[in-house]
Write an enzyme that holds these catalytic residues in place. Structure first.
Site, short mmCIF file in Angstrom:
data_model
loop_
_atom_site.label_atom_id
_atom_site.label_comp_id
_atom_site.label_asym_id
_atom_site.label_seq_id
_atom_site.Cartn_x
_atom_site.Cartn_y
_atom_site.Cartn_z
CB CYS A 193 -0.91 -0.01 1.23
SG CYS A 193 -2.04 1.40 1.24
CB CYS A 199 -1.70 4.13 8.06
SG CYS A 199 -2.77 4.68 6.71
CB CYS A 240 -0.85 0.11 8.29
SG CYS A 240 -1.55 -1.20 7.26
CB CYS A 274 -15.38 -7.56 6.77
SG CYS A 274 -14.64 -5.95 6.51
CB CYS A 327 -18.43 -5.56 5.65
SG CYS A 327 -17.46 -4.17 6.25
CB CYS A 362 -18.39 -0.47 9.33
SG CYS A 362 -17.22 -1.24 10.47
NE ARG A 391 -17.14 -5.91 13.96
CZ ARG A 391 -17.42 -5.12 12.93
NH1 ARG A 391 -16.48 -4.36 12.41
NH2 ARG A 391 -18.62 -5.11 12.41
N1 SAM Z 1 -6.59 0.39 3.14
C1 SAM Z 1 -7.89 0.66 3.59
C2 SAM Z 1 -7.95 1.82 4.56
O1 SAM Z 1 -6.97 2.12 5.22
O2 SAM Z 1 -9.03 2.41 4.67
C3 SAM Z 1 -8.57 -0.54 4.22
C4 SAM Z 1 -7.77 -1.49 5.09
S1 SAM Z 1 -7.05 -0.81 6.58
C5 SAM Z 1 -5.97 -2.09 7.07
C6 SAM Z 1 -8.42 -0.82 7.72
C7 SAM Z 1 -8.19 -0.37 9.13
O3 SAM Z 1 -7.44 -1.34 9.84
C8 SAM Z 1 -7.40 0.90 9.38
O4 SAM Z 1 -8.16 2.05 9.19
C9 SAM Z 1 -7.04 0.74 10.86
O5 SAM Z 1 -8.06 1.31 11.67
C10 SAM Z 1 -6.98 -0.77 11.04
N2 SAM Z 1 -5.60 -1.22 11.32
C11 SAM Z 1 -4.61 -1.38 10.42
N3 SAM Z 1 -3.47 -1.79 11.01
C12 SAM Z 1 -3.75 -1.90 12.33
C13 SAM Z 1 -2.99 -2.28 13.47
N4 SAM Z 1 -1.70 -2.60 13.38
N5 SAM Z 1 -3.58 -2.29 14.67
C14 SAM Z 1 -4.91 -1.95 14.78
N6 SAM Z 1 -5.67 -1.58 13.74
C15 SAM Z 1 -5.11 -1.55 12.53
C1 DTB Z 2 -11.14 -2.41 11.48
O1 DTB Z 2 -11.52 -1.42 12.12
N1 DTB Z 2 -10.26 -3.31 11.93
C2 DTB Z 2 -9.99 -4.31 10.93
C3 DTB Z 2 -11.01 -3.95 9.83
N2 DTB Z 2 -11.56 -2.72 10.28
C4 DTB Z 2 -10.65 -3.99 8.43
C5 DTB Z 2 -8.58 -4.40 10.52
C6 DTB Z 2 -7.62 -4.69 11.65
C7 DTB Z 2 -6.26 -4.88 11.08
C8 DTB Z 2 -5.26 -5.28 12.10
C9 DTB Z 2 -3.91 -5.43 11.54
C10 DTB Z 2 -3.76 -6.50 10.50
O2 DTB Z 2 -4.22 -7.66 10.71
O3 DTB Z 2 -3.15 -6.24 9.46
FE1 SF4 Z 3 -2.78 1.28 3.37
FE2 SF4 Z 3 -2.68 0.18 5.77
FE3 SF4 Z 3 -3.17 2.78 5.54
FE4 SF4 Z 3 -5.04 1.00 4.75
S1 SF4 Z 3 -4.29 1.32 6.83
S2 SF4 Z 3 -4.36 2.84 3.65
S3 SF4 Z 3 -3.70 -0.67 4.01
S4 SF4 Z 3 -1.26 1.73 4.93
#
Ligand code: SAM
Ligand code: DTB
Ligand code: SF4
Length: 330
Positions: A56, A60, A63, A100, A131, A191, A263
């Protein structure tokens, strides 16, 4: 038809007051509100599948899927329809009611969106709620997702507007709000939640929950994630949240958004059974169910079944469906 709930009229001072109130008072209030709107012993089960993992371009800081950080996550192509269907069937057989699909995109490209629309039609035909979380959407993309039968779109605000630039610099808070607006206008359920443990203050938590509750209407589903610290990401060493403070976030979310499913999301696998039980008492009534989140582990389904048994909890039924047909996957 049920009327949509109104945005909350809470003030920031009042929400800070909730955070500062005695724990027992806060939980009692949250549990009372919970009972006025939900069966307190029912939990909604969603299963997550990463349909496009890693690579990606966004930054963030939490992430592991950002290509800017050196985590163990490898970039993989978009899954095939058969792969997605096999996992959706497994999720349904295990008792999930919502499936989802997550993608590591800033936003979906046309070619990918066309395939994801196919996944949605097929998963929906299994009788599961659908979702997706695909990043930023424009109005037309939101409309097409809704037409394909997408029930919920997940797009988190993640934290307060003030703290947001410390966590993400490649897109703005306003961009996220705009996507949420497109999702609403297209008629999908929202959501939307955030993450606890990013180094934010209690005021940031209060501002995030207030912002969510002021969406018009507020989200139907509010994921509260505890940061999963992943080696290689900038937040790998973030200090752990005090579990009592985490429960307070759940309770305040329940009080501010009485009719939303709150959730207990990422981070649950690091929580004791007792802490999870406290979160349910504070008003959490949904979990991610299945051994994996997107790239990190989640609780074993067996462990969750045993926890439900111990607490006398049941899985919530899905929304009534008129046309759940069976689909054969080769
Ligand atoms: N890329 C898209 C976005 O960011 O909207 C969708 C997938 S992204 C992984 C969805 C959500 O996962 C993020 O907004 C964040 O709230 C959550 N998330 C990602 N990495 C995480 C982590 N290490 N711990 C907790 N939540 C995480
Ligand atoms: C949300 O709020 N939490 C989920 C879902 N929406 C997509 C994602 C959590 C991701 C946790 C880190 C991972 O497994 O990569
Ligand atoms: Fe990309 Fe992760 Fe950010 Fe979603 S949360 S936009 S997958 S870097």
């Amino acid at each position: 038809m049920k009327e949509a709930p109104s945005p909350s009229s809470w003030t920031l001072d009042a929400v800070l007051g909730l955070f500062a109130s005695p724990f027992n008072d806060l939980l009692y209030r949250a549990q009372n509100i919970h009972r006025a709107h939900f069966d307190p012993n029912e939990i909604q089960l969603s299963t997550l599948l990463s349909v496009k993992t890693g690579g990606c371009p966004e930054d963030c800081h939490y992430c592991p899927q950002s290509l800017r950080y050196d985590s163990d996550v490898e970039s993989e192509p978009l899954l095939s329809l058969d792969q997605v269907m096999a996992r959706a069937l497994q999720a349904k057989a295990a008792g999930a009611t919502r499936f989802c699909m997550g993608a590591a995109y800033r936003g979906p490209k046309e070619r990918d969106l066309i395939r994801i629309l196919e996944y949605i039609r097929a998963v929906k035909a299994l009788g599961l709620e659908t979702c997706a979380t695909l990043g930023l959407l424009d109005a037309d993309q939101a409309r097409r997702l809704a037409e394909a039968g997408l029930d919920y779109y997940n797009h988190n605000l993640d934290t307060s507007e003030a703290y947001y630039p410390e966590i993400i610099t490649t897109r703005r808070y306003a961009d996220r709000l705009e996507t949420l607006e497109h999702v609403r206008r297209a008629g999908m359920r929202v959501c939307c939640g955030g993450i606890v443990g990013l180094g934010e203050t209690i005021r940031d938590r209060a501002e995030l929950l207030l912002e969510l509750s002021r969406l018009d209407p507020p989200p139907e589903s509010v994921p509260i994630n505890e940061l999963v610290p992943v080696p290689g990401t900038p937040l790998a060493q973030a200090p752990k949240t005090d579990p009592i403070d985490f429960v307070r976030v759940i309770a305040v979310a329940r009080i501010l958004m009485p009719t939303a499913h709150v959730r207990l999301s990422a981070g649950r696998s690091a929580m004791s059974r007792e802490l999870q039980a406290l979160c349910f008492l504070a008003g959490a009534n949904s979990i991610f169910y299945g051994e994996k989140l997107l790239t990190t582990p989640n609780n074993d389904a067996d462990e969750d079944r045993a926890l439900f048994e111990a607490l006398g909890l049941r899985a919530e039924d899905p929304l009534p469906r008129e046309s759940a047909t069976s689909v054969h996957v080769a």
